[in-house]
Design an enzyme around this catalytic site. Structure first.
Site: not given
Length: 891
Positions: A192, A261
């Site tokens: 991320e 995710e």
């Protein structure tokens, strides 16, 4: 000279030795070696495109003894892959010293995944976030000279590269990569990073490109992923994280659509409500992802687990990392989430041949908020009729109704389909609906945390015992005070206020600051005349501050970088001022983590004195790290009598900064064990030397829960539970950490509590329920691709079924409710409707009682027809008990 016979013997010995070595290498593989590549559509495994569902499991959040069961339940639930982060701080706690044992035995975990026949996605990072302490970074990293995390910074890149290389080399040495016959099919570099890249300017972009190049240069032989990285280089797959990823497109048409995710729940903070994500919405999100071209999705988390020790990040994230996952913190199935997703995975698996055969879907608008995506077939949609399309060997369709309120009846290829609101129907053969995301047939578990008495009346509840020289004494606790004084030979004195982590190196939550303050007669007169009190003033602090005056606790402040004005009371003359700084998990997210630190920031002073404020940063302070009990390891099972323990009176007043210890016997059976600390305040607990985590009995707000509607976009503030109750009361104690008797429990209490009310309990699903109607679909296990393409489905095969199952080691002891007809209510609140088959209870009892699991057909042929022309539903509530003492039947 060597004779020909000896030469021949040597040759055969060499050949035999070579074959033995070759056989050993082959037999140690989990798969025949295979290559992994990808194209724009999917991951290509051994030459075949694959549609993959993945289960997120973090190995340190469970014990090695739990891993096989977690992996097996993931596979049974329909996972093809297990995904995990690699936790740098756990593997390199000291610079250059690596640790791969116990809960950090990464090689063992990967091998267990391979032995199960599942693949593995290894997210090295090595930054993980993960609500883990310091985002997974080792705290020593912040002390590397000149380091700036996660940017074009040479000191950081050097350490990062060492660790990433260490992990890749370890996996290669252990033959765990796919081309070696191992389970690893993908790696991940960074995590991320796109969220914070802009914070570093050009250095961020340069670092991202460097990280990608460094990873590829390791020549691991499997693809690399970067999640939430829209500028990922051409040869790195960029992937989506979020609650919904059906609209995600990678940054190149050459890359497949990956969802690294899929947030099936959310984490929890102390004093917060518990997030819950309805399975109908989660299944909708997953089905929409594959409907719109996705090919790999991972549940974050499939098993959340426990933040043992001080691994929880935040700050203020709780010890439980249950995450509302399909497998709960204790390793038990969370129903109906696990079961409904299992059916979803089976339906998607039936579609896989069509999904991988097509480069893209054919889109059909079915209504204002209804649409179909069709995979497979060579004819155009407009020219097809139902029979033509159904005859295609590879054809699957997804019918979606994205309306949040209304059901819709649509026409698709000459047939009518009714779609509930916010749902997706899956048609593996473009004709038959085998699954709808909003129609849940899976059972529900009602989990309890309580001690389950064996059937033998002679057995009693487990009692805490403390061992004496003569005999055990029941329900006894020993206690010892943590000194609010200098006790460590390693304390030191300097002028000024030092930053918390620079002193503790995160070896403890606690850092003590000692100094002396002189109070004159004039100061006291000034306070009395002006009716003011002196106060400790701090511009900014985190996470917990305790203020002691002359050994007495006078105030506490909790917050994350909040201003402090804490009134204090001094006596005439010299006073000892003690500030205790405490962390409750280090920051795990954001740019410049190395700057975040802990303790105090800005100006710190004493206000209210006659001659003006006292700048505390100009005083000499003595520093002490940790607790004396920590230093002496009073929680260990060895000799810990160096502390001054005394017996605790039953009517003792709750005491702050106090240690307690006792012994207890492990409950019989195999059910997971929980420690109920609801009677305590805030502190930490250990069992047999194992740190089970921080505890804190903080109450969540009374409002904000209410009813839950799965329809519509989910967020972490929707469908919350547990309002008005302590955020966490029960703490997981893994069975592997327990002996049959005399288990040592040590508790450090900061604010005051009653240890006599601490109890050991068992976690189990004692009540199971299900509701299945005639309008549900037949079980997914009855379908096969051959059925769908060959048209061999008979009318009897289309009968829906109810599947009931107690957790392993338990049987259905009684049927509490059963009604075939029009029952009302929900689990534990069922009632009969106007239509009820009188034989409902007897049919279900005969089929299920005394068994671990059973199947019941939802059919008039089984129950008779109590009311013609009405769609019947079977509702059942059953009670499960341990089968350890009464025999066990699996079927």
């Amino acid at each position: 000279m060597i004779s020909s016979s000896r030469l021949q013997m040597s040759f055969f010995q060499f050949l035999s030795f070579h074959l033995i070595i070759q056989f050993t290498l082959i037999s140690s593989n989990f798969f025949e070696p295979f290559n992994v590549t990808y194209d724009h559509r999917a991951l290509i495994i051994d030459g075949r495109r694959r549609i993959l569902n993945s289960a997120g499991i973090h190995y340190p959040r469970a014990t090695p003894e739990m891993w096989p069961d977690l992996i097996a339940k993931s596979k049974e639930g329909g996972a093809d892959v297990v995904q995990t982060y690699v936790f740098w701080g756990g593997h390199e706690p000291v610079k250059g010293q690596y640790y791969f044992e116990g809960r950090y035995d990464l090689v063992k975990f990967v091998k267990l995944v391979g032995e199960s026949g599942l693949y593995l996605h290894l997210r090295i990072g090595p930054y993980v976030c993960a609500e883990w302490n310091f985002g997974g970074f080792p705290v020593w990293l912040r002390d590397v000279p000149g380091v700036v995390f996660r940017t074009d910074n040479a000191p950081f890149k050097e350490e990062m590269q060492k660790f990433v290389t260490k992990i890749v080399d370890l996996m290669r040495e252990e033959m765990l990569l796919s081309w070696q016959g191992g389970p690893i099919i993908m790696f991940q570099i960074e995590n991320e990073y796109g969220n914070i890249e802009h914070s570093f300017g050009q250095g961020g972009n340069e670092y991202m490109k460097w990280a990608a190049g460094m990873a590829l240069a390791l020549d691991a032989g499997v693809p690399w992923v970067m999640c939430k990285q829209t500028d990922a280089p051409e040869n790195i797959i960029d992937a989506c994280n979020g609650y919904y990823c059906d609209g995600f497109k990678p940054n190149s048409p050459k890359k497949p659509i990956f969802w690294t995710e899929d947030w099936d729940g959310w984490y929890t903070t102390w004093g917060g409500r518990l997030p819950h994500r309805p399975v109908e919405d989660l299944a909708f999100a997953v089905a929409r992802f594959f409907q719109r071209g996705g090919s790999f999705q991972n549940y974050y988390m499939y098993f959340g687990g426990t933040n043992f020790g001080r691994t929880s990040g935040g700050p203020f994230y709780i010890t439980s990392y249950d995450y509302d996952a399909p497998i709960d913190e204790y390793g038990l199935l969370s129903e109906p989430k696990w079961g409904h997703l299992k059916d979803l995975h089976a339906a998607i698996k039936l579609c896989e041949p069509a999904l991988v055969a097509a480069d893209s879907a054919q889109y059909i608008k079915l209504g204002p908020k209804q649409e179909a995506h069709v995979y497979g077939g060579s004819l155009s949609i407009q020219s097809m009729n139902f029979s033509q399309y159904g005859s295609q060997s590879k054809c699957s369709a997804f019918l979606a109704n994205i309306d949040e309120h209304q059901a819709a009846t649509v026409r698709f290829l000459g047939q009518s389909f009714t779609l509930p609101p916010w749902s997706v129907s899956i048609l593996p053969d473009c004709r038959n609906t085998v699954f709808n995301t909003a129609k849940v047939a899976a059972q529900t578990h009602i989990k309890t945390v309580e001690f389950v008495l064996p059937l033998s009346n002679s057995s009693l509840l487990p009692q805490f015992i403390v061992q004496t020289e003569d005999s055990p004494q029941s329900t006894s606790w020993l206690t010892a005070k943590e000194p609010i004084t200098l006790w460590s030979e390693e304390n030191f004195t300097v002028k000024g206020i030092l930053e918390h982590l620079n002193v503790t190196k995160d070896e403890s939550d606690y850092l003590w600051y000692f100094t002396r303050i002189y109070v004159s007669d004039d100061d006291i007169a000034f306070w009395e005349k002006n009716k003011v009190s002196p106060a400790v003033s701090i511009d900014s602090m985190r996470d917990v501050l305790r203020v002691f005056i002359n050994g007495q606790l006078t105030g506490s402040v909790v917050g994350h970088w909040v201003k402090v004005v804490q009134p204090v009371q001094f006596q005439k003359g010299y006073n000892e001022l003690v500030l205790l700084s405490q962390t409750v998990g280090l920051q795990n997210y954001g740019a410049f983590l190395e700057r975040d630190g802990a303790g105090f920031k800005g100006q710190i002073k004493l206000t209210g004195f006659k001659n003006g404020d006292i700048d505390l940063s100009n005083l000499s302070w003595t520093y002490q790290v940790g607790l004396k009990g920590e230093f002496l390891k009073v929680y260990s099972t060895g000799d810990n009598e160096k502390f001054e323990w005394s017996e605790l009176a039953v009517d003792a007043t709750p005491s702050t900064f106090t240690w307690y210890k006792t012994f207890f016997d492990a409950p019989s059976g195999v059910d997971p064990v929980a420690l109920d600390l609801g009677s305590m305040g805030k502190g930490q607990a250990w069992v047999n030397g194992h740190h089970i985590g921080r505890y804190w009995t903080v109450i969540s707000p009374k409002d904000g829960c209410g009813s839950c509607d799965y329809r519509g976009a989910y967020s972490s503030g929707k469908c919350r539970t547990n309002c008005g109750n302590p955020t966490q009361t029960w703490y997981h104690v893994p069975r592997a950490w327990l002996e049959a008797s005399n288990n040592l429990l040590v508790v450090f209490e900061e604010t005051g509590g009653n240890p006599f009310e601490i109890s050991v309990k068992l976690r189990s699903a004692k009540v199971i329920c299900a509701q299945v109607s005639e309008s549900h679909y037949p079980p997914l296990r009855k379908w096969s691709r051959a059925d769908l393409t060959g048209g061999n489905i008979s009318r009897n095969d289309m009968t829906p079924e109810m599947h009931l199952k107690c957790q392993d080691g338990h049987i259905m002891s009684s049927i509490e409710f059963a009604s075939y007809g029009t029952p009302n209510g929900s689990c534990q609140k069922f009632s009969r409707g106007n239509c009820h088959a009188s034989n409902s209870s007897s049919v279900v009892t005969e089929a299920c009682q005394g068994k671990n699991k059973c199947d019941i057909a939802i059919s008039n042929a089984v129950f008779g027809d109590p009311c013609r022309g009405v769609i019947k539903t079977l509702a059942v509530e059953a009670r499960c008990i341990s089968s350890s003492n009464i025999g066990y039947s699996r079927y």
